[in-house]
Structures are given as C-alpha cells and as structure tokens.
Scaffold this motif. Structure first.
Motif, PDB file in Angstrom:
ATOM      1  N   THR A  99       0.835  -1.182   0.000  1.00 47.38           N
ATOM      2  CA  THR A  99       0.000   0.000   0.000  1.00 47.38           C
ATOM      3  C   THR A  99       0.881   1.248   0.000  1.00 47.38           C
ATOM      4  N   ILE A 144      -3.567   3.992  -1.668  1.00 46.82           N
ATOM      5  CA  ILE A 144      -3.931   2.985  -2.656  1.00 46.82           C
ATOM      6  C   ILE A 144      -3.271   1.664  -2.276  1.00 46.82           C
ATOM      7  N   THR A 145      -4.059   0.601  -2.236  1.00 51.47           N
ATOM      8  CA  THR A 145      -3.538  -0.700  -1.843  1.00 51.47           C
ATOM      9  C   THR A 145      -2.843  -1.383  -3.021  1.00 51.47           C
ATOM     10  N   GLY A 199      -3.833  -3.943  -4.413  1.00 52.68           N
ATOM     11  CA  GLY A 199      -4.882  -4.372  -5.325  1.00 52.68           C
ATOM     12  C   GLY A 199      -5.595  -3.235  -6.043  1.00 52.68           C
ATOM     13  N   GLY A 200      -5.219  -2.000  -5.702  1.00 55.03           N
ATOM     14  CA  GLY A 200      -5.797  -0.854  -6.385  1.00 55.03           C
ATOM     15  C   GLY A 200      -6.964  -0.191  -5.679  1.00 55.03           C
ATOM     16  N   SER A 201      -7.323  -0.673  -4.495  1.00 57.87           N
ATOM     17  CA  SER A 201      -8.380  -0.006  -3.735  1.00 57.87           C
ATOM     18  C   SER A 201      -7.857   1.314  -3.188  1.00 57.87           C
ATOM     19  N   THR A 202      -8.745   2.290  -3.167  1.00 54.21           N
ATOM     20  CA  THR A 202      -8.324   3.632  -2.754  1.00 54.21           C
ATOM     21  C   THR A 202      -9.211   4.174  -1.644  1.00 54.21           C
ATOM     22  N   ASN A 203      -8.657   5.081  -0.868  1.00 54.88           N
ATOM     23  CA  ASN A 203      -9.463   5.866   0.050  1.00 54.88           C
ATOM     24  C   ASN A 203      -8.856   7.259   0.161  1.00 54.88           C
ATOM     25  N   THR A 244      -7.150  12.232  -7.141  1.00 58.36           N
ATOM     26  CA  THR A 244      -7.175  10.822  -7.514  1.00 58.36           C
ATOM     27  C   THR A 244      -5.780  10.235  -7.338  1.00 58.36           C
ATOM     28  N   SER A 273      -3.269   7.006  -8.030  1.00 61.71           N
ATOM     29  CA  SER A 273      -3.117   5.874  -8.944  1.00 61.71           C
ATOM     30  C   SER A 273      -1.695   5.341  -8.833  1.00 61.71           C
TER      31      SER A 273
END
Length: 115
Positions: free
Chosen positions: A33, A51-52, A54-58, A68, A70
């Motif tokens: 992450t 961003i993790t 795996g691509g999960s974001t908060n 954003t 990325s």
C-alpha cells in the motif's frame, strides 16, 4: 535500501491542477500500500489518499472528488492527481509506505495554491 522520491509540486492558481509523482526503489513495489500525506505550516501531517496493492483507494473527506491516487507497478511509481486546487491544499506533500512495520517517507514536495 528503500527510497521514495516525490516530484511535481509547484505554485498553482486556485482551481488549477497538478500531478505529483513518487518513484520508489529498494522494494517490491506492487506488494505494498502506498499513501500520500501532507503537512501545512503549524499543522499535523494528515493522510490525503491511499492505494492498496490491489488498487483499492481511500481519500480524506477534504479531497474527495478532487484528488485521484493511482499507481503504475511497471514504473514503481504512485501518482496523486490534484484538480480544483484550493489555497487550503497548500502544504508539503509526502509519499509513504510501510514495510514490515517500518514506515518510509520521501523528502516531500511543496504545493502552493495562490493567486
């Protein structure tokens, strides 16, 4: 050793955009992450976005819908795309990751939003 190097900061007018980059080395980038933090003068460092692997974001509530995060695993780089910038976004922005309980930080990049 693990190194994080931020770039892309600068002076921008309110309503403008910037893209920050954080290029890493010394780590298996795609496993971890990555976070962006910021610190304004006289304030505590705060989480902006994460961003993790795996691509999960908060995101922090203050930047939702404007920023954003990325990542490009092929380039070992994480980005922060910042739109509709406000004067209150002025801060030093830092890249962060945690490897086996050890936190690593970049040197920071200054973002100044002013007319």
């Amino acid at each position: 050793q693990v190194q994080l190097v931020e770039s892309g900061g600068g002076l921008v007018q309110p309503g403008g955009s910037l893209r920050l980059s954080c290029t890493t080395s010394g780590m298996i980038f795609n496993l971890y992450t990555m976070g962006w933090y910021r610190q304004a003068p006289g304030k505590q460092r705060e989480l902006v976005a994460r961003i993790t692997s795996g691509g999960s974001t908060n995101y922090a509530d203050s930047v939702k819908g404007r920023f954003t995060v990325s990542r490009d695993n092929a380039k070992n780089t994480v980005y922060l795309h910042m739109n509709s910038l406000k004067p209150e976004d002025t801060a030093v922005y830092y890249c962060n990751t945690n490897l086996i309980g050890i936190g690593y930080w970049g040197q920071g990049t200054q973002v100044t939003v002013s007319s």
